[in-house]
Design a protein around this motif. Structure first.
Motif, short mmCIF file in Angstrom:
data_model
loop_
_atom_site.label_atom_id
_atom_site.label_comp_id
_atom_site.label_asym_id
_atom_site.label_seq_id
_atom_site.Cartn_x
_atom_site.Cartn_y
_atom_site.Cartn_z
N ASN A 38 -0.09 8.70 -10.54
CA ASN A 38 0.40 7.94 -9.52
C ASN A 38 -0.92 6.87 -9.03
N THR A 128 5.83 6.32 -6.87
CA THR A 128 5.33 5.48 -8.09
C THR A 128 6.38 5.71 -9.32
N THR A 238 2.27 11.07 -0.22
CA THR A 238 2.51 11.69 -1.43
C THR A 238 2.41 13.05 -1.42
N ARG A 302 3.54 -3.13 -8.21
CA ARG A 302 4.11 -3.79 -7.08
C ARG A 302 3.19 -4.45 -6.10
P1 IMP Z 1 4.13 9.37 -5.05
O1 IMP Z 1 2.71 9.67 -5.08
O2 IMP Z 1 4.51 8.46 -6.29
O3 IMP Z 1 5.23 10.46 -4.81
O4 IMP Z 1 4.31 8.12 -3.83
C1 IMP Z 1 4.51 8.50 -2.71
C2 IMP Z 1 3.80 7.46 -1.83
O5 IMP Z 1 2.36 7.26 -2.02
C3 IMP Z 1 4.58 5.95 -2.17
O6 IMP Z 1 4.74 5.20 -0.91
C4 IMP Z 1 3.37 5.61 -2.98
O7 IMP Z 1 3.30 3.91 -2.97
C5 IMP Z 1 2.30 5.92 -2.67
N1 IMP Z 1 1.21 6.20 -3.39
C6 IMP Z 1 1.13 7.14 -4.47
N2 IMP Z 1 -0.19 6.90 -5.16
C7 IMP Z 1 -0.75 6.00 -4.71
C8 IMP Z 1 -1.94 5.09 -4.98
O8 IMP Z 1 -2.62 5.69 -5.96
N3 IMP Z 1 -2.27 4.01 -4.41
C9 IMP Z 1 -1.40 3.72 -3.28
N4 IMP Z 1 -0.30 4.25 -2.86
C10 IMP Z 1 0.13 5.40 -3.69
#
Ligand code: IMP
Length: 425
Positions: A38, A128, A238, A302
């Motif tokens: 991510n 992500t 996250t 995005r």
């Molecule tokens: P996940 O980590 O894919 O589960 O995403 C959860 C939230 O964290 C979402 O709002 C993502 O856009 C954000 N996110 C995860 N990794 C990053 C990163 O490296 N940069 C910015 N936002 C992130």
């Protein structure tokens, strides 16, 4: 250099990559302690651009040990691609070590992440789609698959069958999607293993040994404080712990052996995905920051939401991470503004707050209190020392330092290695 943690102080994408790249040169070992693909770090070296999602960017420095530690989650297919790409570009990946205890992001985690976001509809988190949440959920539920399991195909197949017995009920009956085939999934994952098999190791023992020998270690945080599962704007967070304390949980080092914690703050604020954002600019100025700053996700492409620097967030992040210093990145993006603003407090129901409220629905409603500072209206991309920065740019940096209560040790004025200005030791 002793042991140093680099941590994001906002919602990620602060430009931690350039600082990691700079400090990696002084470390023997570079360690990622949480998260997975991510994350996205971009490192620019001369005319070459490298985008990292999993492997610590320290790999660009020959002879460094680069560890993906226990607390990370790893998609083997992405790791295989990243290793092969680096090798194809002539980068020596010999120093890469992958913890046998790190958890594997399986193809069914990615499917589950996407299906669950679809199910949430308007309430989606904006993940992500890399399977991060489901992989960490299975880790906590104690049905996760670890990197070491990939070395025992029979064990892996049995585990995948067992997991899919349950998940296929979820996929077909709850999400009304297709069931997944356990053997096909195991085959898919096992195909990726030869690329990194020889790099799988007991990385905890390596970190412990390095700490005992007093070797300089750099812990490279991904995501950021306000995306932390506990300290972030839950549920728009996250599923790991990006805060500095997690460098202990995810690697093998203890709290008293961390000597230096550097927080990285962009000179303004950005956020990808849903959730409260008090200083967000939804007008033309926000669009201008996005375009000037190239604020589009490294991982998903995005567009990022943009806004003024939130000093309340930075000051709380300084405390929660025990920051010893700050690095302020992308200062040049503000070059053409007449006035720059810093949020120094929130007003809610007539009360002024100077800490980030724990309840995101309160953060959603706060009114921002700004302090205005004069802009510098000058191209600073050529600055290489503090003396090269215009007085108003220095004033902005000094004010950030006062609000955060820690010195600003680095400022970046562009993406290139040479555009990281070192202000103090
Ligand atoms: P996940 O980590 O894919 O589960 O995403 C959860 C939230 O964290 C979402 O709002 C993502 O856009 C954000 N996110 C995860 N990794 C990053 C990163 O490296 N940069 C910015 N936002 C992130």
């Amino acid at each position: 250099m002793k042991t140093t943690v680099i941590v994001g102080t906002q919602w990620g994408d602060e430009g931690k990559g350039c600082l990691c790249d700079y400090l990696a040169a002084q470390a023997d070992i570079v360690v990622r302690y949480q998260g997975g693909n991510n994350a996205g770090h971009t490192v620019v070296v001369g005319d070459q651009q490298f985008k990292f999602h999993l492997i610590p960017s320290g790999i660009l420095h020959p002879g460094k040990l680069c560890i993906m530690a226990d607390g990370t989650v790893i998609d083997p297919l992405v790791l295989c691609r990243e290793v092969d790409d680096l090798r194809a570009r002539g980068v020596d990946t010999g120093g890469l070590r992958i913890s046998a205890a790190a958890h594997v992001i399986m193809p069914y985690h990615i499917a589950q992440d996407i299906l669950e976001e679809k199910r949430r509809g308007d309430r989606k988190i904006g993940t992500t789609s890399r399977g991060i949440g489901p992989a960490y959920a299975d880790k906590s539920k104690r049905c996760g698959i670890r990197i070491g399991d990939l070395l025992r195909p029979d064990v892996l197949r049995a585990r995948v069958r067992d997991v899919l017995d349950e998940k296929n009920v979820l996929f077909t009956q709850y999400y009304h999607a297709e069931a997944l085939d356990a053997d096909a999934i195991a085959d898919q994952v096992l195909c990726a293993v030869p690329s990194f098999r020889d790099h799988i190791a007991d990385t905890r023992a390596m970190v412990i040994d390095a700490v005992r020998r007093g070797r300089p270690i750099l812990f490279e945080g991904a995501q950021a404080t306000y995306l932390d599962l506990d300290y972030g704007t839950y549920p728009n967070v996250t599923s790991s712990h990006p805060v500095a304390g997690a460098a202990c949980l995810g690697t093998g080092i203890g709290p008293r052996d961390i000597h230096d914690v550097i927080g990285v703050a962009k000179a303004y604020t950005t956020r990808v995905g849903s959730g409260p954002f008090p200083t967000e600019l939804t007008d033309a100025l926000g669009d201008r920051l996005r375009e000037r700053g190239g604020e589009y996700g490294t991982t998903t492409g995005r567009p990022r939401r943009c806004g003024w620097l939130d000093g309340v967030m930075i000051a709380c992040a300084a405390t929660m991470n025990s920051l010893s210093a700050l690095a302020v990145t992308k200062l040049d993006v503000l070059d053409d503004l007449d006035t720059v603003r810093i949020c120094v407090g929130y007003r809610i129901d007539g009360e002024v707050m100077t800490t980030v409220p724990m309840d995101p629905s309160v953060l959603e409603r706060v009114e921002t209190i700004y302090e205005d500072l004069p802009g510098w209206r000058q191209d600073i991309t050529g600055a290489r020392s503090a003396a090269d920065l215009p007085a108003n740019a220095r004033r902005y940096i000094d004010r950030i330092s006062e609000i955060a209560g820690v010195p600003v040790r680095f400022v970046s004025v562009g993406p290139e290695r040479s555009q990281l200005v070192v202000l103090g030791a």
